[in-house]
Design a protein around this motif. Structure first.
Motif, mmCIF file in Angstrom:
data_model
loop_
_atom_site.group_PDB
_atom_site.id
_atom_site.type_symbol
_atom_site.label_atom_id
_atom_site.label_comp_id
_atom_site.label_asym_id
_atom_site.label_seq_id
_atom_site.Cartn_x
_atom_site.Cartn_y
_atom_site.Cartn_z
ATOM 1 N N GLY A 119 27.310 35.272 29.534
ATOM 2 C CA GLY A 119 27.667 36.509 30.221
ATOM 3 C C GLY A 119 28.816 36.291 31.187
ATOM 4 N N VAL A 120 28.750 35.175 31.911
ATOM 5 C CA VAL A 120 29.826 34.873 32.851
ATOM 6 C C VAL A 120 31.141 34.704 32.086
ATOM 7 C CG1 VAL A 120 30.694 33.139 34.447
ATOM 8 C CG2 VAL A 120 28.337 33.881 34.589
ATOM 9 N N LEU A 121 31.054 34.040 30.942
ATOM 10 C CA LEU A 121 32.274 33.860 30.146
ATOM 11 C C LEU A 121 32.831 35.201 29.705
ATOM 12 C CD1 LEU A 121 31.636 30.734 27.899
ATOM 13 C CD2 LEU A 121 33.320 31.038 29.694
ATOM 14 N N ILE A 122 31.953 36.076 29.233
ATOM 15 C CA ILE A 122 32.424 37.390 28.786
ATOM 16 C C ILE A 122 33.086 38.113 29.958
ATOM 17 C CG2 ILE A 122 31.662 39.659 27.979
ATOM 18 C CD1 ILE A 122 29.449 38.162 26.424
ATOM 19 N N LEU A 123 32.446 38.025 31.110
ATOM 20 C CA LEU A 123 33.013 38.665 32.303
ATOM 21 C C LEU A 123 34.397 38.105 32.605
ATOM 22 C CD1 LEU A 123 32.616 40.485 34.785
ATOM 23 C CD2 LEU A 123 31.610 38.544 35.943
ATOM 24 N N LEU A 124 34.497 36.779 32.544
ATOM 25 C CA LEU A 124 35.780 36.152 32.851
ATOM 26 C C LEU A 124 36.837 36.545 31.836
ATOM 27 C CD1 LEU A 124 34.823 32.552 33.993
ATOM 28 C CD2 LEU A 124 35.743 34.403 35.353
ATOM 29 N N ILE A 125 36.444 36.575 30.574
ATOM 30 C CA ILE A 125 37.415 36.958 29.548
ATOM 31 C C ILE A 125 37.919 38.361 29.825
ATOM 32 C CG2 ILE A 125 37.720 37.453 27.099
ATOM 33 C CD1 ILE A 125 35.606 35.280 26.571
ATOM 34 N N HIS A 126 36.991 39.225 30.189
ATOM 35 C CA HIS A 126 37.392 40.597 30.476
ATOM 36 C C HIS A 126 38.335 40.641 31.680
ATOM 37 C CE1 HIS A 126 37.299 44.872 30.961
ATOM 38 N NE2 HIS A 126 36.830 44.754 32.182
ATOM 39 N N VAL A 142 50.653 43.515 35.927
ATOM 40 C CA VAL A 142 50.329 42.333 36.726
ATOM 41 C C VAL A 142 48.957 41.833 36.298
ATOM 42 C CG1 VAL A 142 49.883 41.494 39.037
ATOM 43 C CG2 VAL A 142 51.661 43.179 38.650
ATOM 44 N N PRO A 143 48.846 40.554 35.928
ATOM 45 C CA PRO A 143 47.536 40.039 35.541
ATOM 46 C C PRO A 143 46.534 40.217 36.675
ATOM 47 C CG PRO A 143 49.230 38.474 34.988
ATOM 48 C CD PRO A 143 49.892 39.553 35.771
ATOM 49 N N TYR A 144 45.393 40.705 36.324
ATOM 50 C CA TYR A 144 44.386 41.063 37.307
ATOM 51 C C TYR A 144 43.925 39.865 38.120
ATOM 52 C CZ TYR A 144 40.612 44.173 38.855
ATOM 53 O OH TYR A 144 39.779 44.973 39.568
ATOM 54 N N MET A 145 43.792 38.744 37.448
ATOM 55 C CA MET A 145 43.255 37.562 38.118
ATOM 56 C C MET A 145 44.367 36.601 38.500
ATOM 57 S SD MET A 145 39.991 37.909 38.249
ATOM 58 C CE MET A 145 39.055 36.397 38.230
ATOM 59 N N LEU A 202 45.208 33.750 27.437
ATOM 60 C CA LEU A 202 44.010 34.130 28.175
ATOM 61 C C LEU A 202 43.058 32.950 28.284
ATOM 62 C CD1 LEU A 202 42.270 36.464 29.376
ATOM 63 C CD2 LEU A 202 41.311 36.681 27.113
ATOM 64 N N LEU A 203 42.895 32.252 27.163
ATOM 65 C CA LEU A 203 41.991 31.107 27.154
ATOM 66 C C LEU A 203 42.448 30.056 28.163
ATOM 67 C CD1 LEU A 203 39.553 29.919 25.593
ATOM 68 C CD2 LEU A 203 41.228 28.590 24.340
ATOM 69 N N THR A 204 43.750 29.768 28.152
ATOM 70 C CA THR A 204 44.228 28.747 29.091
ATOM 71 C C THR A 204 44.024 29.207 30.519
ATOM 72 O OG1 THR A 204 46.466 29.650 29.059
ATOM 73 C CG2 THR A 204 45.991 27.888 27.521
ATOM 74 N N ARG A 205 44.148 30.491 30.755
ATOM 75 C CA ARG A 205 43.971 30.956 32.133
ATOM 76 C C ARG A 205 42.526 30.799 32.584
ATOM 77 N NH1 ARG A 205 45.745 36.674 32.413
ATOM 78 N NH2 ARG A 205 47.262 36.611 30.749
ATOM 79 N N PHE A 265 40.155 38.264 33.061
ATOM 80 C CA PHE A 265 41.445 37.612 32.873
ATOM 81 C C PHE A 265 42.324 38.373 31.887
ATOM 82 C CE2 PHE A 265 39.551 34.084 35.048
ATOM 83 C CZ PHE A 265 40.627 33.487 35.671
ATOM 84 N N GLY A 266 41.686 39.180 31.052
ATOM 85 C CA GLY A 266 42.473 39.952 30.104
ATOM 86 C C GLY A 266 43.022 41.229 30.725
ATOM 87 N N LEU A 267 42.442 41.637 31.842
ATOM 88 C CA LEU A 267 42.881 42.884 32.471
ATOM 89 C C LEU A 267 44.261 42.738 33.091
ATOM 90 C CD1 LEU A 267 39.992 44.470 34.542
ATOM 91 C CD2 LEU A 267 41.184 45.428 32.619
#
Lengths: 511, 365, 385
Positions: free
Chosen positions: A444-451, A460-463, B136-139, A453-455
């Motif tokens: 779940g944490v990974l899914i959250l992070l993927i979301h 401007v990258p969200y993260m 994204l993965l690398t980030r 970091f993809g935003l």
């Protein structure tokens, strides 16, 4: 961008143009407006003449309640009545220049403009024999005092807040940033509401690409009405389905000004005390204006607390359920024994307990927001005593889960801006934890992070701040670095002119 | 489609995490028993020239990945055939890692859960991650890496209380043979698996970054793996060679003041992150390869089908854990063509080709 | 239309996921019996596993009680499964602290018994192993008088506090497996027996059980065990009392050895086919109790005491080694392992008949004793008129 197909078609009929033109006849012109504002009884038309009969008749049209009565009486009607120059040959120009005492007068024949003028509280001045009219600025309706916004209280820092008045809001920003480089651009949005919207930015700091993007998106809005800036926020945000905010909003001029200084763009919308700022990155959830007013150590501690609060509120229920139903070995033995003892005789599985309690907590929270203060106490009594103590005594819930949910609930309030995102993420983590234990949790944490970091927020990258290994980029994230250290503006937003302050006085140490 | 540019630290960290991948769980150079750390050192020494080959390939053709290079060096048809082989390797490696993790979880944590569930969930996360691109993965990796490293180091420090340096003795008791055998397996798993990155990275900021990436990644990951294998030997001694997942067991015996104990699940979660990166990279390599070899445009459209296929493959690849560990013994021999033979051939071809192109002046530089 | 189909499929998926939740490894903490400890016996061909589970009764104040359940089966796992029939709940092993093995099984070999514990992922590798000196292992659990409610926790406390009492040292599962597998080191496990205390039978850790391969071949008593730990360099401090350290003179003297106050070095020497083991023990201690009015003021008197203690200790160590060599022939001191670590080549030559070599090994012991302070009193309490 998200528009319903039907909506768009409807909007294409938009320009309801009034094909009629003003004619020389005053009677006709007044009637024209009366027709347009058919059966609107707040519309006031008044005809009057100068002291002598030879003088030509004139008329004013305005909407009751929208105008400043004093201005209309003393500055328009009175001079016209008194002055004798109002002969039949008099022109609108003469009146504009010599008679009417108003700070802003515009002459036009465009009926569209006149109608707009009336709608925003101006007075239209008509003259017999003129096929043009004057729009005299007489706006003057009652609005709220400038007070400290209750949703963003601070201990230290300015106590002003935006109000619903558009120009007042702009002036509040202008008063903080006194430079001609601060630009205001007007737009009108909303087919029916004709809401004025203003894009504010500081030229030379703001990234032009982001500015263009903001303008483009704003211009694409086709909507019946914009009642609050929340409408705009939802219509122009990136990734509209994400529970995370990609546009900031504030009720405080100081916050808006400081965001502008960092190269962000503010959008002020008429009738809304919430000013939007963009781009908005994840770290801003944890920033508070007070961090910058108090010393950096205390500010950093508070910020760490907020981050911790966020982490706790989304994860603590999930982790508890995961550990107590999958990995009991992690708990020290005495803790296992006490949890086990507390759970004896409780009818629900731990997950169900957690979901029910979270639900109850959210209900209590929502109920208390809109509750008159007099009834508010009832809720805390019901919440604390009935649901807390009695439920445990009656063995409906076990004590540990109540503690855990309470912890999750309190920490939620540390960063109230998260609101919906918190609830959704927490639920997702809770379900995954109940599904696969801590392994589910980490997925779940990974899914959250993927979301996350993809935003992106306006490109401007969200993260952005959290991926960089450069300390200059990190200075304003988990901690608030001292001002003398934050030399550069957030460089991902401000394209050029990165230096926040001159390096020469860097070692001075004075704040 | 915009070019994905990855900064140096990001690529280094991604590669390190990739190398950690399943190594932290399965341990490396188990053959060498108490001399495993020597094996790791030798493996690193062996990896230096191998990684040089990979880096050199990318260096010769900046901005291009292995599949582009193959096409230019060997022409369309031969290039594509070799490309297919590499796609298979990436695909297979990804499936193996998926399986490693599902076996790991089935044994240590959730034995009653069908492995397919774990595989599916893990795979879904990877597909989800790769769909937005390798950038994204690398980030994400860069974000998580400091936490992962910190946790690993903390756990190593905590396990020092249980460590017994005597377990390292006697050095080279069984002679060099098992040590070399261990070194060979540690070389091909994980260090030389970085050959996958020749298929992945093409958007370096500058040409020299390739070497930097490969060698920094090798250095840092080697140090960590060395520390971990020494820790495992010192803590577990003999037991280390009979358990499937030595690192996990080594952590599970930590007991400090009756309070810090049974913390292995937290460590297992960290391992999971390594696996996530490794699987994602393999999946990305395979999808990108398919898109390029068959000239099918954007790789993103293959991520879900190839990913799901990889999961099903992973589920059926071995019968049992025993079979999996048996296969890991043979894996180094299987991997030689992909890790050494083919890269060497391609490099020779590339060197010749580059020289020819510069002489003829048709080089694109 | 397409959207509706999509939505329905998503909904079905979501519902099926919900159904999946709650199966598999999801287990409520109150739906399992937490095992605190277990004892294993053998009756003819059947294993008897006695587990102590923690029984929770919750009311206003939750009561924690121990419950002893016994199960029989062809194998250990079989017996464990049979217990479920009695307890009604699944047994949960991750919090079990001790495993007591009966003498009978130990004499036949313990490897078969601990296999289950090492193989299954639930019991911890950090589980204390004990050998029961009583007739059966379950006798220990059937005793009434314990300090805590849960007997296994009590025994675990004893094992961990035993470190400073020096008699035995707790051996956990993975250490024991290590010892079993190691070349040149035989395993020992602490033994437990019942003694009379205040007219009640109480469990006591009574010394080490000596193994050869995986079979129990005998016991060391408490004092011998103490010495064993000096040789193994495992002491965590403790007391040296009267006769342990002296032949006659200073029987009244009690010394306290500090934590980490001892270092032992075992140095093998291999000269022309003859292996000699040199043991050097350094002990640092303080006077803890001094009866009998001996003054240790002058350097001479201290030196004399020192000598005596050294002599006594040397003798004790030598005696123990001799006893083990002749009676058990089991290298519990790990001499072989030291040889292997320090002289791998020599070890390769001699490892095949290490058993014989060990029995006739010549051991030289040197003890170096140091007194660091006399605690609070510089002299014994003087008695006037």
């Amino acid at each position: 961008m998200f528009f319903d197909e039907n909506n768009r078609k409807e909007q294409q009929e938009k320009p309801v143009t009034y094909k009629k033109h003003l004619k020389k006849s005053l009677e006709y012109n007044i009637q024209l407006f009366k027709d347009i504002f058919n059966s609107d009884e707040t519309l006031v038309t008044r005809k009057f003449k100068g002291p002598t009969e030879q003088q030509s008749e004139c008329g004013i049209i305005f909407i009751e309640g929208m105008i400043d009565v004093d201005v209309v009486n003393k500055n328009i009607i009175q001079p016209v009545l008194r002055k004798k120059i109002l002969t039949r040959e008099v022109s609108l120009e003469t009146l504009q220049e010599h008679v009417i005492a108003a700070h802003k007068i515009e002459k036009t024949a465009d009926i569209e403009k006149l109608i707009q003028g009336i709608l925003i509280g101006n007075t239209v001045f008509l003259l017999e024999g003129a096929s043009e009219a004057l729009i005299i600025t007489t706006k003057g309706w009652k609005h709220r005092e400038i007070t400290e916004p209750p949703s963003e209280k601070t201990i230290r820092g300015p106590r002003e807040g935006f109000t619903e008045a558009f120009l007042t809001n702009l002036s509040l920003i202008r008063r903080k940033v006194k430079t001609p480089k601060l630009k205001f651009k007007y737009l009108t949005l909303g087919v029916q509401t004709n809401t004025k919207v203003c894009i504010c930015y500081i030229e030379g700091i703001t990234n032009d690409k982001i500015l263009e993007e903001v303008e483009r998106r704003l211009k694409n809005i086709i909507m019946d009405g914009i009642i609050d800036s929340g409408y705009i926020e939802e219509l122009i945000k990136d990734c509209p389905l994400s529970p995370f905010k990609t546009i900031g909003s504030t009720e405080r001029p100081d916050v808006a000004a400081s965001r502008l200084l960092e190269g962000r763009i503010a959008v002020v919308s008429d009738g809304s005390p919430n000013v939007l700022t963009m781009p908005y990155v994840f770290q801003e959830y944890f920033q508070s204006n007070e961090d910058y007013y108090m010393d950096f150590i205390f500010g950093s501690i508070n910020r760490l607390l907020r981050i911790l609060g966020f982490l706790l509120t989304i994860s603590v229920t999930g982790i508890y359920v995961a550990i107590s139903t999958y990995h009991q070995e992690i708990f020290p033995t005495p803790l296992v024994l006490s949890i086990s003892a507390a759970r004896q005789g409780v009818p629900f599985p731990t997950v169900v307990e957690a979901i029910l309690l979270l639900f109850i907590f959210e209900v209590l929270r929502e109920a208390s927001v809109r509750m008159p203060e007099a009834i508010g106490q009832t809720i805390s009594i019901v919440g604390a005593l009935v649901l807390g103590q009695a439920a445990i005594d009656a063995r409906l819930f076990s004590a540990p889960i109540v503690v855990v949910v309470a912890l999750s609930g309190i920490t939620e309030l540390i960063v109230p801006r998260f609101k919906g995102a918190n609830i959704i993420v927490r639920m997702m983590l809770l379900f995954l934890s109940a599904f696969l234990g801590l392994y589910g949790f980490i997925f779940g944490v990974l899914i959250l992070l993927i979301h996350l970091f993809g935003l992106r927020s306006f490109g401007v990258p969200y993260m952005q701040n959290y991926r960089s290994l450069e300390f200059q980029d990190f200075k304003d994230t988990v901690v608030r670095a001292p001002w003398w250290y934050m030399i550069l503006r957030p460089q991902f937003i401000a394209s050029e002119n990165k230096k926040r302050r001159s390096l020469i006085r860097d070692t001075g140490g004075e704040q | 489609m915009k070019k994905e540019i990855i900064s140096d630290p990001e690529s280094i960290i991604t590669m390190i995490t990739f190398i950690f991948g399943s190594t932290l769980i399965l341990g490396s150079a188990g053959d060498a028993k108490q001399d495993a750390w020597i094996s790791v050192l030798i493996a690193v020494a062996m990896a230096v020239p191998a990684l040089f080959i990979y880096a050199r390939l990318l260096f010769l053709y900046p901005g291009q990945d292995l599949f582009d290079i193959l096409k230019r060096v060997f022409g369309n048809i031969t290039g594509k055939i070799i490309g297919l082989l590499f796609i298979w390797y990436a695909f297979h490696l990804g499936a193996m890692v998926v399986r490693n993790f599902s076996e790991f979880m089935a044994i240590v944590a959730i034995p009653e859960t069908p492995p397919m569930v774990v595989i599916l969930l893990m795979g879904m996360v990877c597909i989800f991650a790769i769909k937005d691109g390798i950038e994204l993965l690398t980030r994400i990796t860069t974000f998580l890496f400091p936490l992962v490293l910190l946790l690993i180091l903390i756990v190593v420090i905590l396990s020092l209380t249980e460590a017994n340096p005597e377990n390292l003795k006697p050095v080279l008791y069984d002679g060099w043979k098992p040590v070399f055998k261990g070194a060979f397996s540690a070389f091909s798993f994980p260090f030389a698996e970085t050959v996958i990155f020749t298929m992945v990275f093409s958007g370096f900021k500058n040409r020299i970054s390739v070497y930097k990436t490969y060698y920094y990644a090798l250095l840092i990951s080697a140090v960590v793996i060395l520390i971990i294998s020494i820790r495992n030997i010192m803590v577990l001694g003999q037991v280390g060679s009979i358990v499937y997942f030595p690192s996990y067991v080594a952590v599970s015996v930590i007991n400090i003041g009756q309070f810090i104990q049974r913390i292995e699940v937290t460590v297992a979660m960290v391992f999971l992150l390594g696996g996530f990166v490794k699987i994602s990279v393999c999946l990305y390599a395979a999808c990108k390869g398919i898109a390029k070899v068959f000239t099918l445009g954007d790789y993103r459209q293959f991520v879900a089908p190839i990913g799901l296929f990889m999961l099903i493959f992973a589920d059926n690849i071995y019968e049992s854990t025993m079979e999996m560990l048996e296969w890991i013994k043979y894996y180094p021999y299987y991997a030689i063509p992909f890790q050494i033979i083919l890269p060497v051939i391609i490099l020779i071809g590339a060197e010749i080709k580059v020289r020819q192109e510069t002489i003829q002046g048709t080089g694109d530089r | 239309m397409k959207k509706t189909v999509k939505a329905v499929i998503l909904l079905l998926l979501a519902v099926s996921v919900l159904q999946l939740t709650g199966c598999w490894n999801y287990r409520e903490i109150d739906k399992v019996s937490i095992v605190a400890g277990a004892a294993i016996d053998k009756e003819r061909d059947r294993y008897v596993v006695t587990v102590e589970v923690i029984d929770m009764k919750s009311g206003k104040e939750s009561v924690v009680e121990s419950k002893i359940i016994e199960g029989r089966g062809q194998s250990i796992f079989d017996a464990v499964r049979n217990i479920i029939q009695i307890s009604g709940k699944r047994l949960y092993w991750a919090h079990s602290k001790i495993l007591i093995i009966s003498q009978e099984i130990a004499r036949e070999g313990v490897a078969d018994v601990i296999d289950f514990y090492a193989r299954d992922s639930e019991p911890r590798f950090a589980l204390y192993l004990l050998i029961s000196k009583e007739e059966t292992a379950k006798d220990i659990f059937l005793m009434e008088s314990f300090a805590e409610d849960i007997k296994s926790f009590d025994i675990e406390d004893m094992l961990s506090s035993e470190e400073s009492v020096l008699k035995v040292s707790g051996i956990v599962l993975y250490e024991f497996i290590n010892d079993l597998g190691a070349e040149g080191k035989s395993a020992t496990l602490p033994s437990i027996s019942l003694i009379l205390n205040n007219d009640q039978k109480r469990p006591e850790l009574s010394g080490e059980a000596v193994f050869k391969k995986d079979r129990l071949i005998g016991f060391l008593d408490g004092k011998e065990s103490k010495i064993l730990h000096y040789i193994l360099d495992e002491t965590q401090g403790g007391l040296l009392v009267g006769e342990e350290i002296s032949q006659d003179v200073d029987k009244e003297l009690t010394l306290e050895v500090f934590e980490n106050g001892t270092t032992t070095k075992i140095k093998p020497e291999y000269v022309s086919g003859d292996l000699t083991i040199n043991i050097e023990v350094d002990i640092t201690a303080a006077i803890a109790e001094n009866r009998g009015g001996n003054y240790f003021v002058t350097k001479e008197s201290v030196d004399q005491m020192k000598k005596e203690v050294e002599k006594a200790m040397e003798e004790k160590i030598k005696n123990l080694i001799l006893k083990v060599q002749s009676e058990y022939g089991s290298d519990i001191f790990g001499f072989g392992r030291t040889v292997k670590a320090d002289m791998p080549k020599t070890w390769k030559k001699i490892k095949n008949n290490w058993g014989d070599i060990f029995e006739n090994l010549e051991v030289k012991v040197t003890v170096d004793f140091k007194i660091v302070n006399k605690a609070m009193l510089s002299q014994p309490i003087t008695i006037g008129d």
